[in-house]
Design a protein around this motif. Structure first.
Motif, PDB file in Angstrom:
ATOM      1  N   ASN A  64      -1.984  -9.795   5.962  1.00  0.00           N
ATOM      2  CA  ASN A  64      -1.119 -10.972   6.120  1.00  0.00           C
ATOM      3  C   ASN A  64      -1.088 -11.794   4.840  1.00  0.00           C
ATOM      4  OD1 ASN A  64      -0.146 -11.195   9.064  1.00  0.00           O
ATOM      5  ND2 ASN A  64      -2.276 -10.567   9.275  1.00  0.00           N
ATOM      6  N   GLN A 112       0.715  10.598  -7.686  1.00  0.00           N
ATOM      7  CA  GLN A 112       0.568  10.195  -9.091  1.00  0.00           C
ATOM      8  C   GLN A 112      -0.346   8.973  -9.141  1.00  0.00           C
ATOM      9  OE1 GLN A 112       2.402  11.460 -11.945  1.00  0.00           O
ATOM     10  NE2 GLN A 112       2.842  13.156 -10.560  1.00  0.00           N
ATOM     11  N   GLY A 113      -1.624   9.199  -9.433  1.00  0.00           N
ATOM     12  CA  GLY A 113      -2.565   8.086  -9.489  1.00  0.00           C
ATOM     13  C   GLY A 113      -2.673   7.522 -10.893  1.00  0.00           C
ATOM     14  N   LEU A 153     -17.829  -2.960   3.484  1.00  0.00           N
ATOM     15  CA  LEU A 153     -17.039  -4.197   3.474  1.00  0.00           C
ATOM     16  C   LEU A 153     -17.570  -5.139   2.396  1.00  0.00           C
ATOM     17  CD1 LEU A 153     -17.093  -4.735   7.335  1.00  0.00           C
ATOM     18  CD2 LEU A 153     -15.126  -3.990   5.994  1.00  0.00           C
ATOM     19  N   GLY A 208      -8.550 -10.950  10.388  1.00  0.00           N
ATOM     20  CA  GLY A 208      -7.327 -10.159  10.505  1.00  0.00           C
ATOM     21  C   GLY A 208      -6.247 -10.684   9.575  1.00  0.00           C
ATOM     22  N   GLN A 209      -6.627 -11.045   8.347  1.00  0.00           N
ATOM     23  CA  GLN A 209      -5.654 -11.695   7.455  1.00  0.00           C
ATOM     24  C   GLN A 209      -5.458 -10.993   6.113  1.00  0.00           C
ATOM     25  OE1 GLN A 209      -3.584 -14.544   7.669  1.00  0.00           O
ATOM     26  NE2 GLN A 209      -3.896 -14.337   9.864  1.00  0.00           N
ATOM     27  N   GLY A 234      -2.497  -8.545  -3.645  1.00  0.00           N
ATOM     28  CA  GLY A 234      -3.074  -7.960  -2.432  1.00  0.00           C
ATOM     29  C   GLY A 234      -4.564  -7.704  -2.616  1.00  0.00           C
ATOM     30  N   ASP A 259      -2.948  -1.597  -5.928  1.00  0.00           N
ATOM     31  CA  ASP A 259      -3.679  -0.357  -5.640  1.00  0.00           C
ATOM     32  C   ASP A 259      -5.007  -0.613  -4.932  1.00  0.00           C
ATOM     33  OD1 ASP A 259      -4.332  -1.487  -8.107  1.00  0.00           O
ATOM     34  OD2 ASP A 259      -4.751   0.409  -9.103  1.00  0.00           O
ATOM     35  N   PHE A 289       4.095   4.088  -8.475  1.00  0.00           N
ATOM     36  CA  PHE A 289       3.235   5.265  -8.578  1.00  0.00           C
ATOM     37  C   PHE A 289       2.151   5.169  -7.513  1.00  0.00           C
ATOM     38  CE2 PHE A 289       5.325   4.901 -12.608  1.00  0.00           C
ATOM     39  CZ  PHE A 289       5.702   6.210 -12.863  1.00  0.00           C
ATOM     40  N   GLY A 301       1.510   2.280  -3.448  1.00  0.00           N
ATOM     41  CA  GLY A 301       2.599   2.127  -2.471  1.00  0.00           C
ATOM     42  C   GLY A 301       2.038   1.982  -1.074  1.00  0.00           C
ATOM     43  N   GLY A 302       0.950   1.217  -0.958  1.00  0.00           N
ATOM     44  CA  GLY A 302       0.377   0.904   0.357  1.00  0.00           C
ATOM     45  C   GLY A 302       1.183  -0.213   1.003  1.00  0.00           C
TER      46      GLY A 302
HETATM   47  P1  FAD Z   1      -4.213  -0.822   0.369  1.00  0.00           P
HETATM   48  O1  FAD Z   1      -3.730  -0.891   1.781  1.00  0.00           O
HETATM   49  O2  FAD Z   1      -5.599  -0.427   0.100  1.00  0.00           O
HETATM   50  O3  FAD Z   1      -3.205   0.086  -0.448  1.00  0.00           O
HETATM   51  C1  FAD Z   1      -3.465   0.476  -1.770  1.00  0.00           C
HETATM   52  C2  FAD Z   1      -2.585   1.656  -2.105  1.00  0.00           C
HETATM   53  O4  FAD Z   1      -2.798   2.000  -3.475  1.00  0.00           O
HETATM   54  C3  FAD Z   1      -2.920   2.898  -1.285  1.00  0.00           C
HETATM   55  O5  FAD Z   1      -1.732   3.507  -0.827  1.00  0.00           O
HETATM   56  C4  FAD Z   1      -3.660   3.794  -2.272  1.00  0.00           C
HETATM   57  O6  FAD Z   1      -3.497   5.177  -2.016  1.00  0.00           O
HETATM   58  C5  FAD Z   1      -3.003   3.392  -3.580  1.00  0.00           C
HETATM   59  N1  FAD Z   1      -3.858   3.643  -4.754  1.00  0.00           N
HETATM   60  C6  FAD Z   1      -5.187   3.451  -4.870  1.00  0.00           C
HETATM   61  N2  FAD Z   1      -5.592   3.767  -6.110  1.00  0.00           N
HETATM   62  C7  FAD Z   1      -4.493   4.158  -6.795  1.00  0.00           C
HETATM   63  C8  FAD Z   1      -4.272   4.595  -8.118  1.00  0.00           C
HETATM   64  N3  FAD Z   1      -5.267   4.737  -9.009  1.00  0.00           N
HETATM   65  N4  FAD Z   1      -3.001   4.906  -8.504  1.00  0.00           N
HETATM   66  C9  FAD Z   1      -1.974   4.798  -7.626  1.00  0.00           C
HETATM   67  N5  FAD Z   1      -2.137   4.391  -6.349  1.00  0.00           N
HETATM   68  C10 FAD Z   1      -3.378   4.079  -5.944  1.00  0.00           C
HETATM   69  N6  FAD Z   1      -5.659  -7.077   7.500  1.00  0.00           N
HETATM   70  C11 FAD Z   1      -4.906  -7.761   8.390  1.00  0.00           C
HETATM   71  O7  FAD Z   1      -4.025  -8.538   7.990  1.00  0.00           O
HETATM   72  N7  FAD Z   1      -5.110  -7.629   9.723  1.00  0.00           N
HETATM   73  C12 FAD Z   1      -6.087  -6.820  10.228  1.00  0.00           C
HETATM   74  O8  FAD Z   1      -6.267  -6.726  11.448  1.00  0.00           O
HETATM   75  C13 FAD Z   1      -6.894  -6.089   9.312  1.00  0.00           C
HETATM   76  N8  FAD Z   1      -7.869  -5.271   9.765  1.00  0.00           N
HETATM   77  C14 FAD Z   1      -8.635  -4.580   8.875  1.00  0.00           C
HETATM   78  C15 FAD Z   1      -9.673  -3.769   9.357  1.00  0.00           C
HETATM   79  C16 FAD Z   1     -10.483  -3.084   8.479  1.00  0.00           C
HETATM   80  C17 FAD Z   1     -11.603  -2.239   9.015  1.00  0.00           C
HETATM   81  C18 FAD Z   1     -10.256  -3.187   7.080  1.00  0.00           C
HETATM   82  C19 FAD Z   1     -11.129  -2.458   6.107  1.00  0.00           C
HETATM   83  C20 FAD Z   1      -9.225  -3.994   6.596  1.00  0.00           C
HETATM   84  C21 FAD Z   1      -8.410  -4.699   7.484  1.00  0.00           C
HETATM   85  N9  FAD Z   1      -7.381  -5.525   7.038  1.00  0.00           N
HETATM   86  C22 FAD Z   1      -6.631  -6.234   7.925  1.00  0.00           C
HETATM   87  C23 FAD Z   1      -7.113  -5.679   5.598  1.00  0.00           C
HETATM   88  C24 FAD Z   1      -5.969  -4.791   5.154  1.00  0.00           C
HETATM   89  O9  FAD Z   1      -6.257  -3.445   5.465  1.00  0.00           O
HETATM   90  C25 FAD Z   1      -5.760  -4.934   3.654  1.00  0.00           C
HETATM   91  O10 FAD Z   1      -5.741  -6.284   3.286  1.00  0.00           O
HETATM   92  C26 FAD Z   1      -4.436  -4.294   3.238  1.00  0.00           C
HETATM   93  O11 FAD Z   1      -4.450  -2.913   3.524  1.00  0.00           O
HETATM   94  C27 FAD Z   1      -4.202  -4.520   1.754  1.00  0.00           C
HETATM   95  O12 FAD Z   1      -3.047  -3.842   1.357  1.00  0.00           O
HETATM   96  P2  FAD Z   1      -2.896  -3.359  -0.138  1.00  0.00           P
HETATM   97  O13 FAD Z   1      -1.575  -2.696  -0.195  1.00  0.00           O
HETATM   98  O14 FAD Z   1      -3.216  -4.471  -1.068  1.00  0.00           O
HETATM   99  O15 FAD Z   1      -4.060  -2.280  -0.344  1.00  0.00           O
END
Ligand code: FAD
Length: 454
Positions: free
Chosen positions: A317, A129-130, A284, A313-314, A302, A162, A32, A11-12
């Motif tokens: 996005n 809940q992981g 990274l 910064g994408q 994602g 996740d 979850f 739920g990120g």
């Molecule tokens: P995440 O944000 O990683 O969310 C994943 C979620 O899943 C989290 O809540 C986590 O707790 C949960 N999770 C993990 N494992 C489990 C599991 N086993 N069971 C249940 N839940 C779980 N992007 C931009 O567009 N602009 C920016 O300026 C930018 N700057 C960045 C700077 C840095 C330093 C970094 C590292 C990244 C940056 N990004 C940026 C990229 C951006 O952070 C990611 O692309 C974005 O967070 C992806 O979202 P997501 O929901 O796919 O993953």
């Protein structure tokens, strides 16, 4: 008709937005999330970590009806403020006016806003809940809480949002290899903070800019927060000769390095020692997968499908753009999730590959080229061509950041335009030497017009 249930892992940022979009399209959505509810627990120890939101992400938020709310909590960034070691800093504007800007948003604040919106749309969240494992034959998942207690849950359609270390991806890969390749960048990052300034203006430096201190092989950047602070990120080789995180293991070594390389930045970070010693070094990598789904049972989205380095910064996005495409495909496909998942991969994977490549290239541009005369000459000539022939020339950064043109198109077109600029400049760094009428004629003869912008 019974309502189809979709089980989301994570739920990120991407998971919460996708959950809301799916619920609004009539799906029953269960999420979850490994961590505790950030609205109750506080986000990452209360630190301000921010991200740049650009047009693609904003467009997805418009689809969700949330763009206005998000922008109210964002700081406009008009361009790059480049800080050389000595000499004056200068703003390189991103676009022609304030219609082409990016926005600094709080990661935690945005996540909480998206969770609220998803809940309001009817999504059920299970925090703490992981995902531990997934049995894709039995269509069943095992979840684990903070106390190590496990429980089973039926999940006929699973979507993994996740993140880069996706547990669902690991389970899928074990079931059927996904063709996974992880390429570490070899550089890490550490976050520091410029606190709000005292006095009328809350900001210690220009608020409406993304600040860059380019130093060749490494750099610092800073993005503003609404309350007046800036999140600074130091990007540096992880290992190897000085300077690297290996040679700067603690604040004592790092402050000497900052005094020399970032003399104007160090005094702005009063808690430098505590920040440097207290915050971890992040790693990274770029994640490539040949396959994002297992028929209609499980799909990755994602960062779980395509984590990239952050220099364009994408990442978010791109993930937000994913969510709209997937929600539309699932809504159109009825119960045929296999078709929707396959089509999602077909549409999005070439674009994810393209932004992965452009993000890697942009690291060189940010840490090095923004101060390089050849880069600046190309940029200036590009700007002149774009002004004279806007149907035929658009800077790649602009295509990626301010339009909805597919990333793959921006990548290819950017390559072709770059070749042309090199030809026109013939090694010179003086744009005045290039006859503009002839250059425009060559541009028209070489490249087709750009597609119409939505
Ligand atoms: P995440 O944000 O990683 O969310 C994943 C979620 O899943 C989290 O809540 C986590 O707790 C949960 N999770 C993990 N494992 C489990 C599991 N086993 N069971 C249940 N839940 C779980 N992007 C931009 O567009 N602009 C920016 O300026 C930018 N700057 C960045 C700077 C840095 C330093 C970094 C590292 C990244 C940056 N990004 C940026 C990229 C951006 O952070 C990611 O692309 C974005 O967070 C992806 O979202 P997501 O929901 O796919 O993953």
């Amino acid at each position: 008709m019974t309502q189809q249930t979709i089980t989301l892992i994570g739920g990120g940022l991407v998971g919460a937005l996708l959950a809301q979009l799916l619920a609004k399209r009539g799906f029953k959505v269960e999420v979850f999330e490994k961590r505790a509810d950030p609205r109750l627990a506080g986000f990452i120890g209360g630190r301000s970590i921010n991200l740049a939101l650009a047009e693609r992400g904003l467009q997805a938020l418009r689809t969700a009806g949330l763009a206005g709310d998000v922008l109210q909590r964002a700081v406009m960034m008009r361009g790059r403020m480049v800080h050389p070691v000595s000499g004056t800093s200068g703003l390189q504007r991103y676009g022609v006016d304030d219609s082409e800007v990016i926005w600094s948003v709080s990661r935690g604040g945005l996540n909480m806003l998206l969770l609220d919106a998803a809940e309001a749309a009817g999504v059920t969240f299970h925090f703490g809940q992981g995902l531990a494992t997934a049995d894709l034959d039995a269509r069943n998942i095992t979840l684990i809480d903070d106390n190590g207690t496990q429980r089973q849950h039926d999940a006929s359609v699973l979507i993994g949002a996740d993140g880069a270390g996706s547990a669902l991806r690991a389970a899928m890969n074990e079931y059927q290899p996904l063709g996974q390749r992880v390429e570490p960048l070899g550089h890490g990052y550490k976050e520091l903070e410029i606190p709000p300034a005292t006095g009328a203006d809350h900001f210690a430096i220009e608020p409406h800019a993304l600040h860059i201190w380019p130093r060749g092989g490494y750099m610092c950047i800073a993005l503003p927060n609404t309350e007046g602070s800036f999140t600074v990120t130091l990007f540096l080789p992880a290992h190897g000769p000085h300077p690297s995180f290996d040679t700067l293991p603690d604040a004592t070594a790092a402050s000497a390095f900052f005094r020399q390389d970032f003399p104007d930045l160090l005094p702005l970070i009063p808690d430098f020692a505590a920040d440097y010693d207290g915050h971890p070094v992040g790693s990274l990598s770029t994640l490539y997968l040949d396959r994002w789904h297992i028929d209609g049972r499980a799909l990755l989205i994602g960062d779980a499908a395509h984590a990239i380095v952050p220099f364009h910064g994408q990442g978010m996005n791109c993930g937000f753009e994913d969510t709209v495409v997937l929600a539309d495909l699932l809504a159109e496909s009825g119960s045929d999730t296999a078709d929707a998942f396959a089509e999602f991969q077909r549409i999005r994977k070439p674009n994810a590959d393209a932004i992965a490549a452009m993000a890697l290239e942009n690291y060189i541009e940010m840490r090095d080229s923004v101060a390089d005369p050849r880069y600046l000459a190309k940029r200036e000539l590009g700007a002149r061509l774009a002004e004279r022939a806007p149907q035929h020339f658009m800077a790649r950064y602009r295509m990626v950041t301010f339009t909805h043109l597919p990333y793959a198109y921006a990548f290819e077109r950017g390559r072709a335009q770059d070749v042309l600029l090199e030809q026109l400049l013939r090694g010179s760094t003086n744009v005045e030497e290039v006859p503009l009428d002839a250059a425009v004629a060559t541009l028209h003869a070489t490249l087709p017009p750009l597609p119409p912008l939505r």
